[in-house]
Motif scaffolding. Structure first.
Motif, PDB file in Angstrom:
ATOM      1  N   SER A 227      32.401  75.659  29.005  1.00  0.00           N
ATOM      2  CA  SER A 227      32.110  77.081  28.933  1.00  0.00           C
ATOM      3  C   SER A 227      31.184  77.465  30.077  1.00  0.00           C
ATOM      4  O   SER A 227      30.443  76.634  30.596  1.00  0.00           O
ATOM      5  CB  SER A 227      31.422  77.431  27.606  1.00  0.00           C
ATOM      6  N   ALA A 228      31.236  78.735  30.468  1.00  0.00           N
ATOM      7  CA  ALA A 228      30.194  79.274  31.330  1.00  0.00           C
ATOM      8  C   ALA A 228      28.960  79.489  30.463  1.00  0.00           C
ATOM      9  O   ALA A 228      29.049  80.051  29.369  1.00  0.00           O
ATOM     10  CB  ALA A 228      30.660  80.577  31.947  1.00  0.00           C
ATOM     11  N   VAL A 229      27.810  79.020  30.946  1.00  0.00           N
ATOM     12  CA  VAL A 229      26.580  79.071  30.153  1.00  0.00           C
ATOM     13  C   VAL A 229      25.506  79.777  30.972  1.00  0.00           C
ATOM     14  O   VAL A 229      25.242  79.406  32.118  1.00  0.00           O
ATOM     15  CB  VAL A 229      26.100  77.656  29.767  1.00  0.00           C
ATOM     16  N   TYR A 230      24.867  80.779  30.364  1.00  0.00           N
ATOM     17  CA  TYR A 230      23.876  81.581  31.066  1.00  0.00           C
ATOM     18  C   TYR A 230      22.595  81.681  30.250  1.00  0.00           C
ATOM     19  O   TYR A 230      22.624  81.819  29.021  1.00  0.00           O
ATOM     20  CB  TYR A 230      24.401  82.995  31.303  1.00  0.00           C
ATOM     21  N   GLY A 231      21.465  81.635  30.963  1.00  0.00           N
ATOM     22  CA  GLY A 231      20.185  81.957  30.359  1.00  0.00           C
ATOM     23  C   GLY A 231      19.894  83.426  30.601  1.00  0.00           C
ATOM     24  O   GLY A 231      19.996  83.915  31.726  1.00  0.00           O
TER      25      GLY A 231
ATOM     26  N   LEU B  76      28.285  93.301  23.956  1.00  0.00           N
ATOM     27  CA  LEU B  76      27.682  93.058  22.646  1.00  0.00           C
ATOM     28  C   LEU B  76      26.964  94.307  22.147  1.00  0.00           C
ATOM     29  O   LEU B  76      26.780  94.477  20.941  1.00  0.00           O
ATOM     30  CB  LEU B  76      26.727  91.867  22.713  1.00  0.00           C
ATOM     31  N   GLY B  77      26.528  95.120  23.101  1.00  0.00           N
ATOM     32  CA  GLY B  77      26.064  96.483  22.857  1.00  0.00           C
ATOM     33  C   GLY B  77      25.197  96.675  21.634  1.00  0.00           C
ATOM     34  O   GLY B  77      24.059  96.211  21.584  1.00  0.00           O
ATOM     35  N   ASP B  78      25.757  97.360  20.630  1.00  0.00           N
ATOM     36  CA  ASP B  78      24.975  97.735  19.462  1.00  0.00           C
ATOM     37  C   ASP B  78      24.647  96.546  18.573  1.00  0.00           C
ATOM     38  O   ASP B  78      23.924  96.692  17.588  1.00  0.00           O
ATOM     39  CB  ASP B  78      25.715  98.803  18.649  1.00  0.00           C
ATOM     40  N   ARG B  79      25.136  95.356  18.909  1.00  0.00           N
ATOM     41  CA  ARG B  79      24.852  94.179  18.083  1.00  0.00           C
ATOM     42  C   ARG B  79      23.611  93.426  18.557  1.00  0.00           C
ATOM     43  O   ARG B  79      23.150  92.519  17.894  1.00  0.00           O
ATOM     44  CB  ARG B  79      26.068  93.246  18.089  1.00  0.00           C
ATOM     45  N   VAL B  80      23.113  93.761  19.752  1.00  0.00           N
ATOM     46  CA  VAL B  80      21.906  93.115  20.266  1.00  0.00           C
ATOM     47  C   VAL B  80      20.949  94.185  20.767  1.00  0.00           C
ATOM     48  O   VAL B  80      21.348  95.299  21.085  1.00  0.00           O
ATOM     49  CB  VAL B  80      22.229  92.127  21.411  1.00  0.00           C
ATOM     50  N   ARG B  81      19.686  93.823  20.867  1.00  0.00           N
ATOM     51  CA  ARG B  81      18.671  94.770  21.309  1.00  0.00           C
ATOM     52  C   ARG B  81      17.971  94.223  22.535  1.00  0.00           C
ATOM     53  O   ARG B  81      17.857  93.018  22.713  1.00  0.00           O
ATOM     54  CB  ARG B  81      17.653  95.015  20.194  1.00  0.00           C
ATOM     55  N   GLY B  82      17.484  95.101  23.369  1.00  0.00           N
ATOM     56  CA  GLY B  82      16.698  94.701  24.519  1.00  0.00           C
ATOM     57  C   GLY B  82      17.398  94.966  25.827  1.00  0.00           C
ATOM     58  O   GLY B  82      18.624  94.982  25.917  1.00  0.00           O
ATOM     59  N   GLU B  83      16.588  95.163  26.872  1.00  0.00           N
ATOM     60  CA  GLU B  83      17.110  95.393  28.216  1.00  0.00           C
ATOM     61  C   GLU B  83      17.210  94.066  28.953  1.00  0.00           C
ATOM     62  O   GLU B  83      16.225  93.315  29.048  1.00  0.00           O
ATOM     63  CB  GLU B  83      16.190  96.333  28.977  1.00  0.00           C
ATOM     64  N   LEU B  84      18.385  93.765  29.474  1.00  0.00           N
ATOM     65  CA  LEU B  84      18.610  92.525  30.208  1.00  0.00           C
ATOM     66  C   LEU B  84      17.982  92.649  31.593  1.00  0.00           C
ATOM     67  O   LEU B  84      18.346  93.537  32.373  1.00  0.00           O
ATOM     68  CB  LEU B  84      20.108  92.254  30.316  1.00  0.00           C
ATOM     69  N   VAL B  85      17.042  91.730  31.922  1.00  0.00           N
ATOM     70  CA  VAL B  85      16.350  91.811  33.208  1.00  0.00           C
ATOM     71  C   VAL B  85      16.590  90.598  34.098  1.00  0.00           C
ATOM     72  O   VAL B  85      16.276  90.648  35.293  1.00  0.00           O
ATOM     73  CB  VAL B  85      14.829  91.992  32.999  1.00  0.00           C
ATOM     74  N   ASP B  86      17.142  89.527  33.547  1.00  0.00           N
ATOM     75  CA  ASP B  86      17.384  88.353  34.395  1.00  0.00           C
ATOM     76  C   ASP B  86      18.520  87.529  33.804  1.00  0.00           C
ATOM     77  O   ASP B  86      18.615  87.376  32.577  1.00  0.00           O
ATOM     78  CB  ASP B  86      16.132  87.487  34.508  1.00  0.00           C
ATOM     79  N   VAL B  87      19.394  87.017  34.679  1.00  0.00           N
ATOM     80  CA  VAL B  87      20.499  86.147  34.287  1.00  0.00           C
ATOM     81  C   VAL B  87      20.457  84.907  35.169  1.00  0.00           C
ATOM     82  O   VAL B  87      20.390  85.015  36.395  1.00  0.00           O
ATOM     83  CB  VAL B  87      21.862  86.850  34.443  1.00  0.00           C
ATOM     84  N   ARG B  88      20.506  83.724  34.546  1.00  0.00           N
ATOM     85  CA  ARG B  88      20.492  82.458  35.278  1.00  0.00           C
ATOM     86  C   ARG B  88      21.711  81.645  34.876  1.00  0.00           C
ATOM     87  O   ARG B  88      21.958  81.459  33.677  1.00  0.00           O
ATOM     88  CB  ARG B  88      19.224  81.651  34.973  1.00  0.00           C
TER      89      ARG B  88
END
Length: 300
Positions: free
Chosen positions: A34-38, A13-25
């Protein structure tokens, strides 16, 4: 998919979203198609939900949900997660939503809380919402196939209910006709407590719109009641049905009551046998007991 895949998607998604991803649940993987992630993000901080459907047979459902969020969600009468983006990429259909609330705890609900939920469902089923939905491309679902009817009949025969249900199988179209006595409406399609969150203001947040479609309404009520009862919760059906009718703007009359019975019978006869092997005996007993009450109610 894996949590590594979710991180890769955030990168896609790169330039379409902002922020550093620090956790995936992992929140779900396949149960809703669908695969669903927090996702937890910092700089700027935020909580998001990513849904990705990669299998070809699942992507149509994901596209239906994508259309709902793009075309209908902001115009509807119920609260839903904020839609940020979605589309087709990397051979999959994806949606990115804001995290919208916490799971419900219905075992603690008062009667009034159930009535509030039935009222919101009635709002969703109002004629005005249907007109908007049709204008934006909402369609109905295919009727149950002959193969599904045969599978349901076989399953209940194996459970010892051939004699009780034989007249209903012989005239199954009468159930559908009773449901169609009600006006058409926009249906959620997967209406159960697992698809309802509550936000910090204690408002309902309606999620998982993969099965949204044009129908007649009582199927949403039937699924809501039955899924709750399988989990040992007893919704106040009569009060909910009355509140639903008022909110929807239709009479609380014999047509509605008969359609509700028909929708429950359709659900029990066609859908529940598939899940029986995965349910504990108390839950199976509640479904069988409900069936034994529904058949006489239908015959009256």
């Amino acid at each position: 998919m894996t949590e590594v895949d979710a991180g890769r998607w955030w990168g896609l998604l790169g330039d379409r979203v902002r922020g550093e991803l620090v956790d995936v649940r992992t929140m779900a993987d396949g149960a809703s198609g669908s695969a669903v992630y927090g996702l937890t993000v910092v700089e700027p901080a935020g909580e998001f939900v990513l849904k990705v459907a990669s299998q070809p047979w699942l992507r149509e459902r994901a596209r239906r949900e994508l259309t709902f969020y793009r075309e209908l969600a902001s115009h509807g009468p119920v609260l839903v997660p904020e839609f940020l983006m979605g589309g087709e990429a990397d051979g999959s259909t994806y949606l990115l939503l804001t995290a919208a609330g916490l799971p419900t705890e219905a075992e603690r609900w008062s009667k009034q809380r159930w009535i509030e939920l039935a009222t919101e469902l009635g709002w969703l089923h109002r004629e005005q919402v249907l007109a908007l939905a049709i204008d934006r491309g909402a369609t109905g679902l295919e009727p149950a196939s002959a193969e599904k009817l045969a599978a349901g009949e076989h399953a209940w025969r194996e459970l010892g209910y051939e004699r009780l249900l034989a007249p209903l199988w012989a005239n199954f179209e009468a159930l559908d006709a009773a449901i169609r006595e009600l006006p058409a409406c926009l249906c959620h399609g997967d209406c159960h407590l697992g698809n309802l969150l509550t936000d910090p203001a204690d408002r309902f947040v309606w999620i998982d719109w993969q099965e949204v479609h044009v129908g007649h309404g009582p199927g949403d009520l039937a699924l809501l009641w039955h899924r709750a009862e399988v989990d040992g919760v007893n919704p106040p059906r009569e009060a909910m049905l009355t509140a639903y009718a008022v909110a929807r703007g239709i009479p609380d009359d014999v047509i509605l009551r008969r359609a509700a019975v028909a929708a429950e019978l359709t659900l029990v006869m066609l859908e529940w046998p598939t899940f029986f092997p995965y349910l504990p005996e108390p839950a199976r007993a509640r479904i069988r007991n409900r069936l034994e009450r529904l058949v006489p109610a239908w015959r009256r």
